[in-house]
Scaffold this motif. Structure first.
Motif, PDB file in Angstrom:
ATOM      1  N   PRO A  96      -0.688  -5.062  13.602  1.00  0.00           N
ATOM      2  CA  PRO A  96      -1.588  -5.014  12.448  1.00  0.00           C
ATOM      3  C   PRO A  96      -0.797  -4.737  11.173  1.00  0.00           C
ATOM      4  O   PRO A  96       0.039  -3.843  11.131  1.00  0.00           O
ATOM      5  CB  PRO A  96      -2.537  -3.853  12.760  1.00  0.00           C
ATOM      6  N   LYS A  97      -1.042  -5.513  10.159  1.00  0.00           N
ATOM      7  CA  LYS A  97      -0.259  -5.404   8.935  1.00  0.00           C
ATOM      8  C   LYS A  97      -1.065  -4.948   7.721  1.00  0.00           C
ATOM      9  O   LYS A  97      -0.530  -4.851   6.633  1.00  0.00           O
ATOM     10  CB  LYS A  97       0.434  -6.727   8.637  1.00  0.00           C
ATOM     11  N   GLU A  98      -2.348  -4.651   7.891  1.00  0.00           N
ATOM     12  CA  GLU A  98      -3.193  -4.245   6.765  1.00  0.00           C
ATOM     13  C   GLU A  98      -2.716  -2.947   6.120  1.00  0.00           C
ATOM     14  O   GLU A  98      -2.753  -2.823   4.904  1.00  0.00           O
ATOM     15  CB  GLU A  98      -4.654  -4.111   7.196  1.00  0.00           C
ATOM     16  N   ASP A  99      -2.262  -1.984   6.917  1.00  0.00           N
ATOM     17  CA  ASP A  99      -1.764  -0.726   6.347  1.00  0.00           C
ATOM     18  C   ASP A  99      -0.546  -0.969   5.462  1.00  0.00           C
ATOM     19  O   ASP A  99      -0.406  -0.380   4.394  1.00  0.00           O
ATOM     20  CB  ASP A  99      -1.421   0.278   7.443  1.00  0.00           C
ATOM     21  N   PHE A 100       0.348  -1.853   5.926  1.00  0.00           N
ATOM     22  CA  PHE A 100       1.532  -2.189   5.138  1.00  0.00           C
ATOM     23  C   PHE A 100       1.125  -2.860   3.824  1.00  0.00           C
ATOM     24  O   PHE A 100       1.606  -2.482   2.748  1.00  0.00           O
ATOM     25  CB  PHE A 100       2.460  -3.120   5.926  1.00  0.00           C
ATOM     26  N   ILE A 101       0.237  -3.842   3.903  1.00  0.00           N
ATOM     27  CA  ILE A 101      -0.195  -4.576   2.707  1.00  0.00           C
ATOM     28  C   ILE A 101      -0.876  -3.627   1.722  1.00  0.00           C
ATOM     29  O   ILE A 101      -0.565  -3.632   0.529  1.00  0.00           O
ATOM     30  CB  ILE A 101      -1.111  -5.756   3.092  1.00  0.00           C
ATOM     31  N   ASN A 102      -1.795  -2.805   2.218  1.00  0.00           N
ATOM     32  CA  ASN A 102      -2.483  -1.857   1.333  1.00  0.00           C
ATOM     33  C   ASN A 102      -1.502  -0.866   0.703  1.00  0.00           C
ATOM     34  O   ASN A 102      -1.609  -0.545  -0.480  1.00  0.00           O
ATOM     35  CB  ASN A 102      -3.575  -1.100   2.097  1.00  0.00           C
TER      36      ASN A 102
END
Length: 120
Positions: A96-102
């Motif tokens: 999951p990459k949402e934490d990185f993007i955010n």
């Protein structure tokens, strides 16, 4: 000072004493356009990106796929455009990459686009 017509004026130069030490250069800002705080903030973000990519791809630096996240390119895009571009760049990542993007978008808030000799 007025001089009489019959006298000649002379200019005398003083020579510097050879034993005198050269003046030390005063430390100042790196450039007029970018101050140290801006440059340090950008460096901190780039180091954070590097560390997060190691976690996302769960491998050593040599094993991370060829991936270049250009902060200046992202700054030219809208918020949604930035998010879309990051998702495109990270499509090979299985985690999951949402934490990185955010996290990256949050850190980039208020950052100015850099141009000129400092840009790679």
């Amino acid at each position: 000072m007025a001089s009489e017509p019959g006298t000649q004026s002379r200019v005398m130069f003083q020579t510097a004493d050879k034993t005198e030490e050269p003046p030390h250069r005063k430390l100042g800002k790196l450039t007029v356009k970018y101050n140290r705080k801006d440059l340090q903030r950008r460096l901190d973000i780039e180091e954070w990106i590097d560390g997060q990519l190691h976690l996302l791809f769960d491998c050593e630096e040599e094993e991370i796929p060829e991936l270049e996240i250009d902060i200046d390119e992202l700054l030219e895009l809208s918020d949604e455009g930035q998010r879309t571009r990051l998702q495109e760049l990270l499509q090979e990542c299985g985690k999951p990459k949402e934490d990185f993007i955010n996290g990256l978008l949050y850190r980039m808030k208020g950052l100015r686009k850099m141009s000129g000799p400092f840009k790679k």
